[in-house]
Write a protein that holds these residues in place. Structure first.
Motif, PDB file in Angstrom:
ATOM      1  N   ALA A  84       0.849  -1.194   0.000  1.00 64.40           N
ATOM      2  CA  ALA A  84       0.000   0.000   0.000  1.00 64.40           C
ATOM      3  C   ALA A  84       0.882   1.241   0.000  1.00 64.40           C
ATOM      4  CB  ALA A  84      -0.904  -0.011   1.224  1.00 64.40           C
ATOM      5  N   CYS A  85       0.343   2.322  -0.468  1.00 62.23           N
ATOM      6  CA  CYS A  85       1.084   3.583  -0.525  1.00 62.23           C
ATOM      7  C   CYS A  85       1.552   3.983   0.874  1.00 62.23           C
ATOM      8  CB  CYS A  85       0.178   4.666  -1.109  1.00 62.23           C
ATOM      9  SG  CYS A  85       0.911   6.307  -1.097  1.00 62.23           S
ATOM     10  N   ILE A  86       2.844   4.206   1.025  1.00 54.91           N
ATOM     11  CA  ILE A  86       3.360   4.568   2.346  1.00 54.91           C
ATOM     12  C   ILE A  86       2.910   5.960   2.759  1.00 54.91           C
ATOM     13  CG2 ILE A  86       5.357   3.040   2.194  1.00 54.91           C
ATOM     14  CD1 ILE A  86       7.064   5.535   1.573  1.00 54.91           C
ATOM     15  N   GLY A  87       2.463   6.755   1.803  1.00 54.34           N
ATOM     16  CA  GLY A  87       1.985   8.100   2.119  1.00 54.34           C
ATOM     17  C   GLY A  87       0.473   8.195   2.257  1.00 54.34           C
ATOM     18  N   GLY A  88      -0.224   7.060   2.225  1.00 53.95           N
ATOM     19  CA  GLY A  88      -1.684   7.068   2.280  1.00 53.95           C
ATOM     20  C   GLY A  88      -2.247   7.746   3.518  1.00 53.95           C
ATOM     21  N   SER A  89      -1.715   7.420   4.676  1.00 54.92           N
ATOM     22  CA  SER A  89      -2.209   8.031   5.921  1.00 54.92           C
ATOM     23  C   SER A  89      -1.923   9.530   5.933  1.00 54.92           C
ATOM     24  CB  SER A  89      -1.549   7.378   7.137  1.00 54.92           C
ATOM     25  OG  SER A  89      -1.950   6.037   7.226  1.00 54.92           O
ATOM     26  N   PHE A  90      -0.745   9.901   5.467  1.00 52.95           N
ATOM     27  CA  PHE A  90      -0.400  11.314   5.410  1.00 52.95           C
ATOM     28  C   PHE A  90      -1.321  12.046   4.434  1.00 52.95           C
ATOM     29  CE2 PHE A  90       1.962  14.847   3.476  1.00 52.95           C
ATOM     30  CZ  PHE A  90       2.143  15.638   4.600  1.00 52.95           C
ATOM     31  N   ALA A  91      -1.551  11.458   3.259  1.00 56.89           N
ATOM     32  CA  ALA A  91      -2.422  12.081   2.257  1.00 56.89           C
ATOM     33  C   ALA A  91      -3.839  12.248   2.807  1.00 56.89           C
ATOM     34  CB  ALA A  91      -2.447  11.240   0.981  1.00 56.89           C
ATOM     35  N   TRP A  92      -4.318  11.249   3.546  1.00 60.22           N
ATOM     36  CA  TRP A  92      -5.655  11.304   4.141  1.00 60.22           C
ATOM     37  C   TRP A  92      -5.748  12.472   5.134  1.00 60.22           C
ATOM     38  CZ3 TRP A  92     -10.153   9.274   2.950  1.00 60.22           C
ATOM     39  CH2 TRP A  92     -11.180   9.312   3.884  1.00 60.22           C
ATOM     40  N   GLN A  93      -4.762  12.578   6.011  1.00 61.68           N
ATOM     41  CA  GLN A  93      -4.753  13.671   6.996  1.00 61.68           C
ATOM     42  C   GLN A  93      -4.605  15.024   6.306  1.00 61.68           C
ATOM     43  OE1 GLN A  93      -1.620  12.557   9.676  1.00 61.68           O
ATOM     44  NE2 GLN A  93      -2.961  11.247  10.888  1.00 61.68           N
ATOM     45  N   GLU A  94      -3.730  15.089   5.330  1.00 64.00           N
ATOM     46  CA  GLU A  94      -3.511  16.341   4.610  1.00 64.00           C
ATOM     47  C   GLU A  94      -4.788  16.801   3.907  1.00 64.00           C
ATOM     48  OE1 GLU A  94       0.064  18.067   1.885  1.00 64.00           O
ATOM     49  OE2 GLU A  94      -0.754  16.127   1.281  1.00 64.00           O
ATOM     50  N   ALA A  95      -5.507  15.873   3.301  1.00 64.35           N
ATOM     51  CA  ALA A  95      -6.757  16.214   2.622  1.00 64.35           C
ATOM     52  C   ALA A  95      -7.791  16.732   3.617  1.00 64.35           C
ATOM     53  CB  ALA A  95      -7.302  15.005   1.866  1.00 64.35           C
ATOM     54  N   GLN A  96      -7.883  16.089   4.772  1.00 64.80           N
ATOM     55  CA  GLN A  96      -8.831  16.548   5.791  1.00 64.80           C
ATOM     56  C   GLN A  96      -8.492  17.961   6.265  1.00 64.80           C
ATOM     57  OE1 GLN A  96      -8.496  13.257   8.576  1.00 64.80           O
ATOM     58  NE2 GLN A  96     -10.598  12.676   8.110  1.00 64.80           N
ATOM     59  N   ILE A  97      -7.240  18.200   6.550  1.00 66.84           N
ATOM     60  CA  ILE A  97      -6.816  19.530   7.015  1.00 66.84           C
ATOM     61  C   ILE A  97      -7.074  20.578   5.938  1.00 66.84           C
ATOM     62  CG2 ILE A  97      -4.796  20.923   7.640  1.00 66.84           C
ATOM     63  CD1 ILE A  97      -3.732  18.365   9.062  1.00 66.84           C
ATOM     64  N   ALA A  98      -6.739  20.245   4.698  1.00 66.46           N
ATOM     65  CA  ALA A  98      -6.944  21.199   3.603  1.00 66.46           C
ATOM     66  C   ALA A  98      -8.425  21.525   3.435  1.00 66.46           C
ATOM     67  CB  ALA A  98      -6.367  20.636   2.302  1.00 66.46           C
ATOM     68  N   LEU A  99      -9.280  20.505   3.450  1.00 66.83           N
ATOM     69  CA  LEU A  99     -10.712  20.749   3.279  1.00 66.83           C
ATOM     70  C   LEU A  99     -11.294  21.564   4.425  1.00 66.83           C
ATOM     71  CD1 LEU A  99     -11.895  17.322   1.853  1.00 66.83           C
ATOM     72  CD2 LEU A  99     -11.875  19.528   0.679  1.00 66.83           C
ATOM     73  N   VAL A 100     -10.930  21.217   5.646  1.00 69.19           N
ATOM     74  CA  VAL A 100     -11.435  21.971   6.800  1.00 69.19           C
ATOM     75  C   VAL A 100     -10.997  23.429   6.717  1.00 69.19           C
ATOM     76  CG1 VAL A 100     -11.208  22.241   9.303  1.00 69.19           C
ATOM     77  CG2 VAL A 100     -11.688  19.998   8.336  1.00 69.19           C
ATOM     78  N   THR A 101      -9.745  23.650   6.381  1.00 68.42           N
ATOM     79  CA  THR A 101      -9.225  25.021   6.260  1.00 68.42           C
ATOM     80  C   THR A 101      -9.969  25.794   5.175  1.00 68.42           C
ATOM     81  OG1 THR A 101      -7.054  24.288   7.018  1.00 68.42           O
ATOM     82  CG2 THR A 101      -7.149  26.396   5.866  1.00 68.42           C
ATOM     83  N   ILE A 102     -10.179  25.165   4.036  1.00 68.57           N
ATOM     84  CA  ILE A 102     -10.898  25.818   2.931  1.00 68.57           C
ATOM     85  C   ILE A 102     -12.328  26.140   3.353  1.00 68.57           C
ATOM     86  CG2 ILE A 102     -11.882  25.438   0.626  1.00 68.57           C
ATOM     87  CD1 ILE A 102      -9.248  23.837   0.026  1.00 68.57           C
ATOM     88  N   PHE A 103     -13.027  25.163   3.955  1.00 66.85           N
ATOM     89  CA  PHE A 103     -14.422  25.384   4.343  1.00 66.85           C
ATOM     90  C   PHE A 103     -14.554  26.436   5.442  1.00 66.85           C
ATOM     91  CE2 PHE A 103     -15.383  20.801   2.925  1.00 66.85           C
ATOM     92  CZ  PHE A 103     -15.598  21.220   1.629  1.00 66.85           C
ATOM     93  N   GLN A 104     -13.546  26.552   6.309  1.00 66.28           N
ATOM     94  CA  GLN A 104     -13.593  27.573   7.359  1.00 66.28           C
ATOM     95  C   GLN A 104     -13.381  28.974   6.795  1.00 66.28           C
ATOM     96  OE1 GLN A 104     -10.575  26.312  10.108  1.00 66.28           O
ATOM     97  NE2 GLN A 104     -12.052  25.314  11.453  1.00 66.28           N
ATOM     98  N   GLN A 105     -12.561  29.095   5.794  1.00 64.02           N
ATOM     99  CA  GLN A 105     -12.152  30.403   5.306  1.00 64.02           C
ATOM    100  C   GLN A 105     -12.899  30.899   4.067  1.00 64.02           C
ATOM    101  OE1 GLN A 105      -9.968  32.310   7.027  1.00 64.02           O
ATOM    102  NE2 GLN A 105      -9.927  30.670   8.544  1.00 64.02           N
ATOM    103  N   PHE A 106     -13.533  29.996   3.321  1.00 65.36           N
ATOM    104  CA  PHE A 106     -14.123  30.385   2.041  1.00 65.36           C
ATOM    105  C   PHE A 106     -15.545  29.858   1.881  1.00 65.36           C
ATOM    106  CE2 PHE A 106      -9.553  30.260   1.379  1.00 65.36           C
ATOM    107  CZ  PHE A 106      -9.314  31.475   0.757  1.00 65.36           C
ATOM    108  N   ASP A 107     -16.337  30.607   1.141  1.00 61.43           N
ATOM    109  CA  ASP A 107     -17.621  30.142   0.634  1.00 61.43           C
ATOM    110  C   ASP A 107     -17.368  29.660  -0.784  1.00 61.43           C
ATOM    111  OD1 ASP A 107     -19.294  30.731   2.860  1.00 61.43           O
ATOM    112  OD2 ASP A 107     -19.256  32.843   2.310  1.00 61.43           O
TER     113      ASP A 107
END
Length: 157
Positions: A84-107
């Protein structure tokens, strides 16, 4: 995010090879080192696992313990097992952080509200001609990074 990655995995196929001679499904002999292609795109739409509506986007199929109850290798957005991709867990966390940040700051608003999903496939799968407008939220403070002097150390006298 799980349902999105199930229907549109970023890597729709991958190549694997067994460490030793292996029989798959009780009838397909694959010799050590022989490459096989795993079609993730189709595996994650298998009606035996996902039901007759496997091609439909239904985020609820990943909620309330349903994701945890499915066969371990059914969801393979980052591959599966030792390879499995060794970066899968990191990519999952990064995507969550990015989405939360975007949704908090932008419409967010679809550029074309009548857009119907079209797939563009190159090395990965992505939406074709999808455009979204982002406007800073008026009810949220904007965060700015301020430069530090001398990397945070006090200035020399």
């Amino acid at each position: 995010m799980r349902e999105t990655l199930r229907l549109t995995p970023t890597a729709p196929a991958r190549t694997v090879a067994p460490f030793e001679d292996t029989t798959v499904g009780g009838k397909y002999l694959i010799h050590k080192g022989e490459s096989i292609i795993v079609n993730t795109y189709d595996c994650q739409r298998d009606k035996k696992v996902w039901g007759q509506d496997a091609d439909e986007f239904k985020p609820e199929r990943m909620l309330d313990g349903k994701y945890e109850a499915m066969p371990r290798q059914a969801w393979q957005a980052f591959g599966y097992g030792l390879r499995a991709c060794i970066g899968g867990s990191f990519a999952w966390q990064e995507a969550q952080i990015a989405l939360v940040t975007i949704f908090q700051q932008f419409d967010l608003v679809m550029d074309d509200p009548t857009y119907q999903l079209q797939i563009k496939q190159t090395l990965s799968i992505k939406p074709k001609n999808l455009f979204i407008r982002a406007s800073p939220r008026k009810d949220k403070p904007r965060l700015f990074a301020l430069p530090t002097i001398n990397n945070g150390y006090p200035a020399k006298a």
